[in-house]
Design a protein around this motif. Sequence first.
Motif, PDB file in Angstrom:
ATOM      1  N   ASP A  91     -10.143  -0.567 -13.436  1.00  0.00           N
ATOM      2  CA  ASP A  91      -9.370   0.745 -12.854  1.00  0.00           C
ATOM      3  C   ASP A  91      -9.749   1.154 -11.722  1.00  0.00           C
ATOM      4  N   ALA A  92     -10.936   0.969 -11.291  1.00  0.00           N
ATOM      5  CA  ALA A  92     -11.580   1.529  -9.995  1.00  0.00           C
ATOM      6  C   ALA A  92     -10.890   0.623  -8.962  1.00  0.00           C
ATOM      7  N   ARG A  93     -10.907  -0.733  -9.288  1.00  0.00           N
ATOM      8  CA  ARG A  93     -10.348  -1.906  -8.579  1.00  0.00           C
ATOM      9  C   ARG A  93      -9.093  -1.592  -7.966  1.00  0.00           C
ATOM     10  N   VAL A  94      -8.251  -1.284  -9.100  1.00  0.00           N
ATOM     11  CA  VAL A  94      -6.923  -1.126  -8.782  1.00  0.00           C
ATOM     12  C   VAL A  94      -6.565   0.113  -7.926  1.00  0.00           C
ATOM     13  N   HIS A  95      -7.399   1.075  -8.139  1.00  0.00           N
ATOM     14  CA  HIS A  95      -7.410   2.220  -7.458  1.00  0.00           C
ATOM     15  C   HIS A  95      -7.640   1.890  -5.889  1.00  0.00           C
ATOM     16  N   VAL A  96      -8.558   1.166  -5.548  1.00  0.00           N
ATOM     17  CA  VAL A  96      -8.820   0.884  -4.173  1.00  0.00           C
ATOM     18  C   VAL A  96      -7.677   0.032  -3.649  1.00  0.00           C
ATOM     19  N   ARG A  97      -7.239  -1.188  -4.402  1.00  0.00           N
ATOM     20  CA  ARG A  97      -6.062  -1.765  -3.830  1.00  0.00           C
ATOM     21  C   ARG A  97      -4.793  -0.791  -3.651  1.00  0.00           C
ATOM     22  N   GLY A  98      -4.670   0.027  -4.356  1.00  0.00           N
ATOM     23  CA  GLY A  98      -3.568   0.987  -4.396  1.00  0.00           C
ATOM     24  C   GLY A  98      -3.725   1.791  -2.947  1.00  0.00           C
ATOM     25  N   ILE A  99      -4.924   2.136  -2.566  1.00  0.00           N
ATOM     26  CA  ILE A  99      -5.397   2.764  -1.493  1.00  0.00           C
ATOM     27  C   ILE A  99      -4.984   1.871  -0.156  1.00  0.00           C
ATOM     28  N   ARG A 100      -5.277   0.547  -0.482  1.00  0.00           N
ATOM     29  CA  ARG A 100      -4.978  -0.420   0.610  1.00  0.00           C
ATOM     30  C   ARG A 100      -3.615  -0.484   1.031  1.00  0.00           C
ATOM     31  N   ARG A 101      -2.733  -0.422  -0.361  1.00  0.00           N
ATOM     32  CA  ARG A 101      -1.389  -0.838   0.118  1.00  0.00           C
ATOM     33  C   ARG A 101      -0.768   0.189   0.683  1.00  0.00           C
TER      34      ARG A 101
END
Length: 184
Positions: free
Chosen positions: A124-134
């Motif tokens: 979930d944390a990785r997905v959140h970081v990738r969302g910030i990247r997007r």
Amino acid sequence: MIADVLSETATRMTRAVEAAKEDFATVRTGRANPQMFQKLMVEYYGTPTPLAQLASLANQEARTLIITPYDKSALKDIEQAIRDMPNLGVNPTNDGNLVRVTMPELTEERRKEYVKLVKSKGEDARVHVRGIRRKSKDELDALKNEVGEDEVARGEKELDALTRQHIDLIDEALKRKEAELLEV
């Protein structure tokens, strides 16, 4: 402009990593850890209140946590909130002045369940970081007309490096927590 986007992105990703570490700390290991109770809300005079605002938490020994309320009238509410806490499996005792929580030994099966839970929280944390990247990439793309494609491409490379760095920090924290959970 690009530097501002990257700076804001780094700040948000760092906050995401810290939130992940706090989330990992709430998963119990074989030891009593006051951080497990940081997010516990206690019904205090009809208002959900964080436990940390109602009591002091201290380790008495490796598997025993002592919770001393600032207001003795909150003892029963604190005890009930701990008893109702999901995924904990403890039975707190109240001696009229403090609440004592003794953590039972974890079985191998329970340890594996907790590892799965922590891995899920890590993903979930990785997905959140990738969302910030997007979101940041979209902001960089919007700047193409103002600063040029080469500058945006360079900014995207820096953004990818930032993302990799923060995901590695999450993975590192995840490995530490996993080792702590599997330690007998």
